[in-house]
Design a protein around this motif. Sequence first.
Motif, PDB file in Angstrom:
ATOM      1  N   GLU A  22       0.815  -1.218   0.000  1.00  0.00           N
ATOM      2  CA  GLU A  22       0.000   0.000   0.000  1.00  0.00           C
ATOM      3  C   GLU A  22       0.849   1.268   0.000  1.00  0.00           C
ATOM      4  O   GLU A  22       0.349   2.355  -0.314  1.00  0.00           O
ATOM      5  N   SER A  25       3.504   3.621  -5.083  1.00  0.00           N
ATOM      6  CA  SER A  25       2.693   4.318  -6.074  1.00  0.00           C
ATOM      7  C   SER A  25       2.277   3.339  -7.166  1.00  0.00           C
ATOM      8  O   SER A  25       2.792   2.210  -7.258  1.00  0.00           O
ATOM      9  N   ASP A  26       1.340   3.752  -8.019  1.00  0.00           N
ATOM     10  CA  ASP A  26       0.938   2.911  -9.147  1.00  0.00           C
ATOM     11  C   ASP A  26       2.139   2.562 -10.022  1.00  0.00           C
ATOM     12  O   ASP A  26       2.283   1.423 -10.481  1.00  0.00           O
ATOM     13  N   ALA A  27       2.993   3.554 -10.256  1.00  0.00           N
ATOM     14  CA  ALA A  27       4.161   3.325 -11.114  1.00  0.00           C
ATOM     15  C   ALA A  27       5.116   2.317 -10.484  1.00  0.00           C
ATOM     16  O   ALA A  27       5.682   1.467 -11.177  1.00  0.00           O
ATOM     17  N   LEU A  29       4.336  -0.102  -8.293  1.00  0.00           N
ATOM     18  CA  LEU A  29       3.726  -1.439  -8.361  1.00  0.00           C
ATOM     19  C   LEU A  29       3.837  -2.015  -9.761  1.00  0.00           C
ATOM     20  O   LEU A  29       4.168  -3.192  -9.946  1.00  0.00           O
ATOM     21  N   LEU A  30       3.570  -1.182 -10.768  1.00  0.00           N
ATOM     22  CA  LEU A  30       3.666  -1.644 -12.148  1.00  0.00           C
ATOM     23  C   LEU A  30       5.099  -2.008 -12.499  1.00  0.00           C
ATOM     24  O   LEU A  30       5.343  -2.976 -13.237  1.00  0.00           O
ATOM     25  N   ARG A  48       5.784   4.790 -15.639  1.00  0.00           N
ATOM     26  CA  ARG A  48       5.171   6.123 -15.688  1.00  0.00           C
ATOM     27  C   ARG A  48       4.723   6.479 -17.097  1.00  0.00           C
ATOM     28  O   ARG A  48       3.648   7.062 -17.290  1.00  0.00           O
ATOM     29  N   LEU A  51       1.525   4.454 -17.817  1.00  0.00           N
ATOM     30  CA  LEU A  51       0.370   4.996 -17.103  1.00  0.00           C
ATOM     31  C   LEU A  51      -0.115   6.286 -17.760  1.00  0.00           C
ATOM     32  O   LEU A  51      -1.323   6.526 -17.867  1.00  0.00           O
ATOM     33  N   SER A  56      -4.490   5.614 -16.765  1.00  0.00           N
ATOM     34  CA  SER A  56      -4.598   5.154 -15.382  1.00  0.00           C
ATOM     35  C   SER A  56      -4.143   3.703 -15.311  1.00  0.00           C
ATOM     36  O   SER A  56      -4.034   3.015 -16.333  1.00  0.00           O
ATOM     37  N   LEU A  57      -3.904   3.253 -14.089  1.00  0.00           N
ATOM     38  CA  LEU A  57      -3.525   1.852 -13.897  1.00  0.00           C
ATOM     39  C   LEU A  57      -4.661   0.931 -14.311  1.00  0.00           C
ATOM     40  O   LEU A  57      -4.444  -0.089 -14.971  1.00  0.00           O
ATOM     41  N   ARG A  58      -5.875   1.289 -13.934  1.00  0.00           N
ATOM     42  CA  ARG A  58      -7.018   0.443 -14.296  1.00  0.00           C
ATOM     43  C   ARG A  58      -7.189   0.340 -15.803  1.00  0.00           C
ATOM     44  O   ARG A  58      -7.473  -0.732 -16.342  1.00  0.00           O
TER      45      ARG A  58
END
Length: 224
Positions: A22, A25-27, A29-30, A48, A51, A56-58
């Motif tokens: 948690e 960041s999204d970047a 995790l990706l 990055r 994204l 977005s990540l989704r």
Amino acid sequence: MGIKEWPAAERPREKLLQKGPEALSDAELLAIFLRTGVRGMDAVALARVLLNEHGSLRALLGADRQAFCRSHGLGEAKFVQLQAVLEMSRRYLGEPLRRGDPLTSPLLTRDYLQARLRDREREVFLLLLLDSQHRVVHDEELFQGTLAGASVWPREIVRIVIKHNAAAVILAHNHPSGVAEPSRADRQLTERILAALALIDVRVLDHLVIGDGITVSFAERGWL
């Protein structure tokens, strides 16, 4: 400078181990999923870019095969890997529903149905069949329709309920538009299903409408 040369506390993998997923960041995790970058970009920089490209990540995770593989640094191997990860996530959420535990957590049920139905391009009507202890005995996607809706037949629901000797059901369907607010047709259909199942003494515990991150419960609205 590659990620290996970064301070340990800033590397995504080490950061995850120290602070938990948690905290990333999204970047970041990706980047862990990507494992490596491309010429001139480390994995975080590539993440990055991806994204930003998809928005977005989704959106990236929900991209179809063609759109996903068209992105720089991605390909079919990564697409296959991602689909496996997403399916494992769906099965993880659905396991408590399938292992025979009574349904005692409305939130768990919502999370499972969100993961299963939210990103469908067409409207899907799903039926969860429960025994007298509210344990899931069967789940089935009964109808798939166009973006405008699905053709749902109460008699078909009654047939499946009798086949599996269910004592109660939970109804669910998605709105591909992302707007979870039930329509007048949704309410009329639910009333028809309620009447049909009442004839064989089977309860409808809820009807959940799945939108974009939002779920509307007929039971909570007092409509059942």
